[in-house]
Design an enzyme around this catalytic site. Sequence first.
Site, PDB file in Angstrom:
ATOM      1  N   TYR A   1     -50.151   5.734  45.318  1.00 18.85           N
ATOM      2  CA  TYR A   1     -48.979   5.371  45.748  1.00 18.85           C
ATOM      3  C   TYR A   1     -48.015   6.683  45.938  1.00 18.85           C
ATOM      4  O   TYR A   1     -48.809   7.657  47.132  1.00 18.85           O
ATOM      5  CB  TYR A   1     -47.665   5.579  44.185  1.00 18.85           C
ATOM      6  CG  TYR A   1     -46.386   4.354  44.482  1.00 18.85           C
ATOM      7  CD1 TYR A   1     -46.068   2.996  45.380  1.00 18.85           C
ATOM      8  CD2 TYR A   1     -45.355   5.154  43.927  1.00 18.85           C
ATOM      9  CE1 TYR A   1     -44.963   2.980  45.556  1.00 18.85           C
ATOM     10  CE2 TYR A   1     -43.569   4.427  44.122  1.00 18.85           C
ATOM     11  CZ  TYR A   1     -44.050   3.491  45.159  1.00 18.85           C
ATOM     12  OH  TYR A   1     -42.420   3.192  45.335  1.00 18.85           O
TER      13      TYR A   1
ATOM     14  N   ARG B   1     -36.443  -0.054  54.481  1.00 19.43           N
ATOM     15  CA  ARG B   1     -35.690   0.944  53.564  1.00 19.43           C
ATOM     16  C   ARG B   1     -36.783   1.851  53.343  1.00 19.43           C
ATOM     17  O   ARG B   1     -36.914   2.285  51.628  1.00 19.43           O
ATOM     18  CB  ARG B   1     -34.663   1.126  53.077  1.00 19.43           C
ATOM     19  CG  ARG B   1     -33.849   2.519  52.709  1.00 19.43           C
ATOM     20  CD  ARG B   1     -32.721   2.891  51.889  1.00 19.43           C
ATOM     21  NE  ARG B   1     -32.595   1.606  50.693  1.00 19.43           N
ATOM     22  CZ  ARG B   1     -33.342   2.914  49.495  1.00 19.43           C
ATOM     23  NH1 ARG B   1     -33.908   3.967  49.929  1.00 19.43           N
ATOM     24  NH2 ARG B   1     -33.664   2.264  48.349  1.00 19.43           N
TER      25      ARG B   1
ATOM     26  N   LYS C   1     -46.665  -0.914  43.940  1.00 19.91           N
ATOM     27  CA  LYS C   1     -46.237  -0.490  42.557  1.00 19.91           C
ATOM     28  C   LYS C   1     -46.689  -1.203  41.521  1.00 19.91           C
ATOM     29  O   LYS C   1     -46.692  -1.287  40.406  1.00 19.91           O
ATOM     30  CB  LYS C   1     -44.603  -1.350  42.865  1.00 19.91           C
ATOM     31  CG  LYS C   1     -42.902  -1.086  41.843  1.00 19.91           C
ATOM     32  CD  LYS C   1     -42.981   0.245  43.282  1.00 19.91           C
ATOM     33  CE  LYS C   1     -40.945   0.735  42.069  1.00 19.91           C
ATOM     34  NZ  LYS C   1     -40.923   2.409  42.895  1.00 19.91           N
TER      35      LYS C   1
ATOM     36  N   GLU D   1     -37.193  -4.458  45.517  1.00 17.72           N
ATOM     37  CA  GLU D   1     -37.695  -2.919  46.315  1.00 17.72           C
ATOM     38  C   GLU D   1     -37.799  -2.309  47.254  1.00 17.72           C
ATOM     39  O   GLU D   1     -37.564  -3.270  48.114  1.00 17.72           O
ATOM     40  CB  GLU D   1     -39.422  -2.733  45.917  1.00 17.72           C
ATOM     41  CG  GLU D   1     -39.738  -1.492  46.733  1.00 17.72           C
ATOM     42  CD  GLU D   1     -39.310  -0.661  45.446  1.00 17.72           C
ATOM     43  OE1 GLU D   1     -39.457   0.570  45.511  1.00 17.72           O
ATOM     44  OE2 GLU D   1     -39.393  -0.684  44.154  1.00 17.72           O
ATOM     45  N   ASP D   2     -36.502  -1.336  47.856  1.00 16.79           N
ATOM     46  CA  ASP D   2     -36.335  -0.989  49.230  1.00 16.79           C
ATOM     47  C   ASP D   2     -36.135  -1.815  49.877  1.00 16.79           C
ATOM     48  O   ASP D   2     -36.139  -1.701  51.461  1.00 16.79           O
ATOM     49  CB  ASP D   2     -38.111  -0.524  50.048  1.00 16.79           C
ATOM     50  CG  ASP D   2     -38.625   1.127  49.381  1.00 16.79           C
ATOM     51  OD1 ASP D   2     -37.877   1.423  48.710  1.00 16.79           O
ATOM     52  OD2 ASP D   2     -39.766   1.123  49.339  1.00 16.79           O
TER      53      ASP D   2
ATOM     54  N   ASP E   1     -35.753  -0.976  41.411  1.00 19.79           N
ATOM     55  CA  ASP E   1     -36.097   0.015  40.730  1.00 19.79           C
ATOM     56  C   ASP E   1     -35.074   1.026  41.208  1.00 19.79           C
ATOM     57  O   ASP E   1     -34.810   2.114  40.834  1.00 19.79           O
ATOM     58  CB  ASP E   1     -37.321   0.457  41.213  1.00 19.79           C
ATOM     59  CG  ASP E   1     -38.104   0.954  40.668  1.00 19.79           C
ATOM     60  OD1 ASP E   1     -37.794   1.550  39.211  1.00 19.79           O
ATOM     61  OD2 ASP E   1     -38.600   1.782  41.332  1.00 19.79           O
ATOM     62  N   ASP E   2     -35.126   0.815  42.957  1.00 24.92           N
ATOM     63  CA  ASP E   2     -34.117   1.979  43.423  1.00 24.92           C
ATOM     64  C   ASP E   2     -33.070   2.031  43.076  1.00 24.92           C
ATOM     65  O   ASP E   2     -32.184   3.459  43.009  1.00 24.92           O
ATOM     66  CB  ASP E   2     -33.945   1.926  45.015  1.00 24.92           C
ATOM     67  CG  ASP E   2     -34.582   1.550  45.510  1.00 24.92           C
ATOM     68  OD1 ASP E   2     -35.902   2.580  45.942  1.00 24.92           O
ATOM     69  OD2 ASP E   2     -35.389   0.346  46.327  1.00 24.92           O
TER      70      ASP E   2
ATOM     71  N   ASN F   1     -38.042  11.508  48.117  1.00 20.48           N
ATOM     72  CA  ASN F   1     -40.092  11.856  48.638  1.00 20.48           C
ATOM     73  C   ASN F   1     -39.957  10.620  49.519  1.00 20.48           C
ATOM     74  O   ASN F   1     -39.117   9.870  50.194  1.00 20.48           O
ATOM     75  CB  ASN F   1     -40.854  11.051  47.448  1.00 20.48           C
ATOM     76  CG  ASN F   1     -40.302   9.831  47.103  1.00 20.48           C
ATOM     77  OD1 ASN F   1     -40.452   9.169  47.616  1.00 20.48           O
ATOM     78  ND2 ASN F   1     -40.053   9.389  45.399  1.00 20.48           N
TER      79      ASN F   1
END
Length: 610
Positions: free
Chosen positions: A103, A167, A185, A256-257, A279-280, A426
């Site tokens: 990850y 993203r 993930k 996610e993203d 999660d973001d 990150n």
Amino acid sequence: MSPVMDSGTSSARRSRSGSPDPLASNAGTTLPYATRSALHLKGLVPSGVEDFCVQEQRALEQLNTKSTNLEKYIFLSWLRSTNSHLFYRLVLHNLREIAPVIYTPTVGQACEEYSHIYPFLAPPNAVDGLYVPINEVENIEEIIQNYKESIKEDDTPEITVITDGSRILGLGDLGMNGMGIPVGKLQLYVAAAGLNPDRCLPIVLDFGTNNAKFLDDPLYLGLRQQRPDDAEFYACANRVISALHTAFPHMFIQFEDFSTDHAFGLLDQWRNQALCFNDDIQGTGCVILGGFISAVEQAQVHPKDQRILFVGAGSAGVGVAKQLVDYFVIEHKIPEDQAKAMFWFVDSRGMITANRGDKLAAHKVYFARRDNGNVQCANIEEALEYVKPTALIGLSTIYKAFNENILNRMNQLNQRARPIIFPLSNPESKAECTFEEAMRCTNNRVLFASGTAFPSYKIPETNQVCVPGQGNNMYVFPAIGLGAVLCKPSRITDTMIYAVSKALANSLNEEEKQLGELYPRIERIRSVSAELAAAFIRQAVREGLAKDQKWVEIAKSGLAEGSNPDGLFAQDMLEEVKKFMWLPAETFEQLRAAHPHYHHHPVVHSDSDH
């Protein structure tokens, strides 16, 4: 007597890895002679039979010969696709070293190169998720049926991570290449919280990309077209999610993203209709809140006197801040308006105010300052002087945004207290500062948590080795997923997430507290995940939302009056959660007998069995 195969499934049945039998695939060189004969593998593999420990040593030796982390990523991906038990043993026994490879930060580079390395990540016929092009959305039921036919009947997905690649981390629009994030993930869901790897489903919505680099790349494997407008995006995304929810009604969905607006939009639309989580927005806030609770307890500043400056106002930043507001309201009984007034935001145009003169994105309005009069701050430096923060939190994806001048000034502003500095972006190439920089500029007084892993720092004067806190979502999203899969709540509430944050802060052991650390050591992630999942389930039961009666009955004895989240759980709840956490087999006997998701393989009896 010759070995006998009991009826189960035909030895011709193929696993996802392409092996003639999943038992043979996951046993590999440990497969006993009798079983090899029964599976018609005699003479097709080397004659040596070894134990799982030797098998693992060989894999680790090969891993260590790889000269770059991307090469290690490719090697581990192939290993996971061909021998999942060996892969997860390797991960669990070397978690601190391997987690950054499977990850962040390595997964960022892997995503950028995904179309170039894809054929080398798994055998050609391995099925490892869904790729849903926007021009095939009308055929989503067919795509789902294709997936069902590729898996064993009892491997119905319990959890999915879904992205559109728009993203990815701090890297921007990677299109179809973003598939590396759901895959990575889900590996952490398995390793950290014991989700069943055969019941995990990564999905990428290939809705095109606006990144010219990939549109012009002859090796790019995604659709070569621009992304749709909002109306088409939501129509197509909702069509896919609806079909998934119909096909797998109990499946936990993690968004996610997605781009910031779409991340909020999808969560708002689906959070009360399906078992879903972002999660973001929620996970980042949850893990940072857990570390922030520990930091506030050590900062020597009364909670109501905290002044918190955020740099970066995307979905993650606003999500974090809202959960910190909840903490001050719930834990310290500060009214919401007063708690909200403890926060300031800086984005690319400066400090966010209601009278800045531009049209604010909807998610930024809540924190826009209305008490600034005519004061406008154009950058971090001006905001630092105006706010005089006790805590500086970065989710800007701007490398070195917290330069030495910023860090030195934070130290000067907090001489009577310990400054809280959380550079959370990150991968490392986007981090606002390093642990070493924060330590040097604050005379080693900083309360630090980062989004990416940094090395320990040795204080030159004392030779004391200090371990940086990493506000890695890995501490919380696996536990939330495990708790949701087990107790099946009708929805996931903010107070369930808050209970997980509290449980994370409570999970520090005495040694970690004495060293001033903000998070538990990563080596304890499995036991910590069990505690957090137990706290999540207890809170779901307290709110009357858990649908699995088993967990309702277990939780009854430990329920107190009211439903305010406290992160607590009973010991019997914890022990029951641990029973449901998947572990890779450590011996051939465990592989054959102790893991029900392998009951399809032929049961083999050799002479010694009779």
